[in-house]
Design a protein around this motif. Structure first.
Motif, PDB file in Angstrom:
ATOM      1  N   GLY A  28       7.209 -11.943  -7.517  1.00 49.30           N
ATOM      2  CA  GLY A  28       7.957 -10.379  -7.493  1.00 49.30           C
ATOM      3  C   GLY A  28       7.125  -9.702  -7.834  1.00 49.30           C
ATOM      4  N   LEU A  29       6.195  -9.723  -7.238  1.00 49.18           N
ATOM      5  CA  LEU A  29       4.919  -8.305  -8.088  1.00 49.18           C
ATOM      6  C   LEU A  29       5.802  -7.231  -7.128  1.00 49.18           C
ATOM      7  CD1 LEU A  29       1.745  -9.615  -6.963  1.00 49.18           C
ATOM      8  CD2 LEU A  29       2.781  -9.468  -9.786  1.00 49.18           C
ATOM      9  N   PRO A  30       4.999  -6.068  -7.837  1.00 50.43           N
ATOM     10  CA  PRO A  30       5.726  -4.972  -6.940  1.00 50.43           C
ATOM     11  C   PRO A  30       4.663  -4.479  -6.097  1.00 50.43           C
ATOM     12  CG  PRO A  30       4.453  -4.132  -9.459  1.00 50.43           C
ATOM     13  CD  PRO A  30       4.599  -5.635  -9.341  1.00 50.43           C
ATOM     14  N   ASP A  31       5.680  -3.488  -4.850  1.00 55.18           N
ATOM     15  CA  ASP A  31       4.665  -3.075  -3.142  1.00 55.18           C
ATOM     16  C   ASP A  31       3.381  -3.495  -3.723  1.00 55.18           C
ATOM     17  OD1 ASP A  31       7.999  -3.637  -2.762  1.00 55.18           O
ATOM     18  OD2 ASP A  31       8.031  -1.948  -1.996  1.00 55.18           O
ATOM     19  N   HIS A  32       2.956  -1.876  -4.537  1.00 59.53           N
ATOM     20  CA  HIS A  32       1.459  -1.775  -4.310  1.00 59.53           C
ATOM     21  C   HIS A  32       0.561  -2.962  -4.242  1.00 59.53           C
ATOM     22  CE1 HIS A  32       2.605  -0.949  -8.477  1.00 59.53           C
ATOM     23  NE2 HIS A  32       1.239  -1.559  -8.587  1.00 59.53           N
ATOM     24  N   GLN A  33       1.069  -3.709  -5.661  1.00 60.84           N
ATOM     25  CA  GLN A  33       0.457  -4.867  -5.314  1.00 60.84           C
ATOM     26  C   GLN A  33       0.153  -6.506  -4.642  1.00 60.84           C
ATOM     27  OE1 GLN A  33       1.458  -6.081  -9.475  1.00 60.84           O
ATOM     28  NE2 GLN A  33       0.830  -4.487 -10.777  1.00 60.84           N
ATOM     29  N   VAL A  34       1.407  -6.376  -4.263  1.00 57.28           N
ATOM     30  CA  VAL A  34       1.969  -7.656  -2.816  1.00 57.28           C
ATOM     31  C   VAL A  34       0.705  -6.800  -1.587  1.00 57.28           C
ATOM     32  CG1 VAL A  34       2.895  -8.115  -1.162  1.00 57.28           C
ATOM     33  CG2 VAL A  34       4.451  -7.991  -3.476  1.00 57.28           C
ATOM     34  N   LEU A  35       0.902  -5.332  -2.127  1.00 56.45           N
ATOM     35  CA  LEU A  35       0.105  -4.467   0.020  1.00 56.45           C
ATOM     36  C   LEU A  35      -1.695  -4.859  -1.008  1.00 56.45           C
ATOM     37  CD1 LEU A  35      -0.084  -2.554   1.604  1.00 56.45           C
ATOM     38  CD2 LEU A  35      -1.143  -0.574   0.330  1.00 56.45           C
ATOM     39  N   ALA A  36      -2.085  -5.010  -2.386  1.00 56.76           N
ATOM     40  CA  ALA A  36      -3.187  -5.384  -2.769  1.00 56.76           C
ATOM     41  C   ALA A  36      -3.707  -6.535  -2.714  1.00 56.76           C
ATOM     42  CB  ALA A  36      -3.862  -5.028  -4.658  1.00 56.76           C
ATOM     43  N   VAL A  37      -2.669  -7.654  -3.191  1.00 52.69           N
ATOM     44  CA  VAL A  37      -3.013  -9.229  -2.593  1.00 52.69           C
ATOM     45  C   VAL A  37      -3.460  -9.171  -1.433  1.00 52.69           C
ATOM     46  CG1 VAL A  37      -2.005 -11.245  -3.067  1.00 52.69           C
ATOM     47  CG2 VAL A  37      -1.816  -9.493  -4.553  1.00 52.69           C
ATOM     48  N   VAL A  38      -2.325  -8.563  -0.564  1.00 50.39           N
ATOM     49  CA  VAL A  38      -2.433  -9.479   0.841  1.00 50.39           C
ATOM     50  C   VAL A  38      -3.874  -8.462   1.975  1.00 50.39           C
ATOM     51  CG1 VAL A  38      -0.722  -8.661   3.520  1.00 50.39           C
ATOM     52  CG2 VAL A  38       0.110  -9.311   1.087  1.00 50.39           C
TER      53      VAL A  38
END
Length: 89
Positions: A28-38
């Motif tokens: 459930g990470l915020p969108d900007h963190q999901v982008l960074a992880v991906v």
């Protein structure tokens, strides 16, 4: 060629998809963190793969081809990931 194709597909397509599923729905990470992880998971194979293969007497050809091919393919997958998950989403 089959080994290189499988390795590159796993590194540039499967790994970012797994990262997205873990970072987004599971954690459930915020969108900007999901982008960074991906995007971090979609980076090409590091040169270290070739260096380790050479150091330990393994198949440097496979490592070299994986590094080059994943670098070329990652230009598209990184752009696609940014387009899909970027701030304009």
């Amino acid at each position: 060629r089959t080994e290189v194709g499988v390795a590159v597909a796993l590194k540039t397509v499967v790994q970012p998809l797994v990262a997205f599923l873990v970072a987004g729905p599971l954690l459930g990470l915020p969108d900007h963190q999901v982008l960074a992880v991906v995007l971090c998971s979609a980076l090409p194979t590091a040169q270290n793969a070739y260096l380790y293969a050479r150091e330990y007497g393994l198949d440097t050809g496979l490592a070299r081809h994986c590094v080059v091919a994943s670098t070329v393919v990652s230009m598209g997958t990184l752009s696609f990931g940014t387009w899909v998950l970027g701030p304009s989403r």
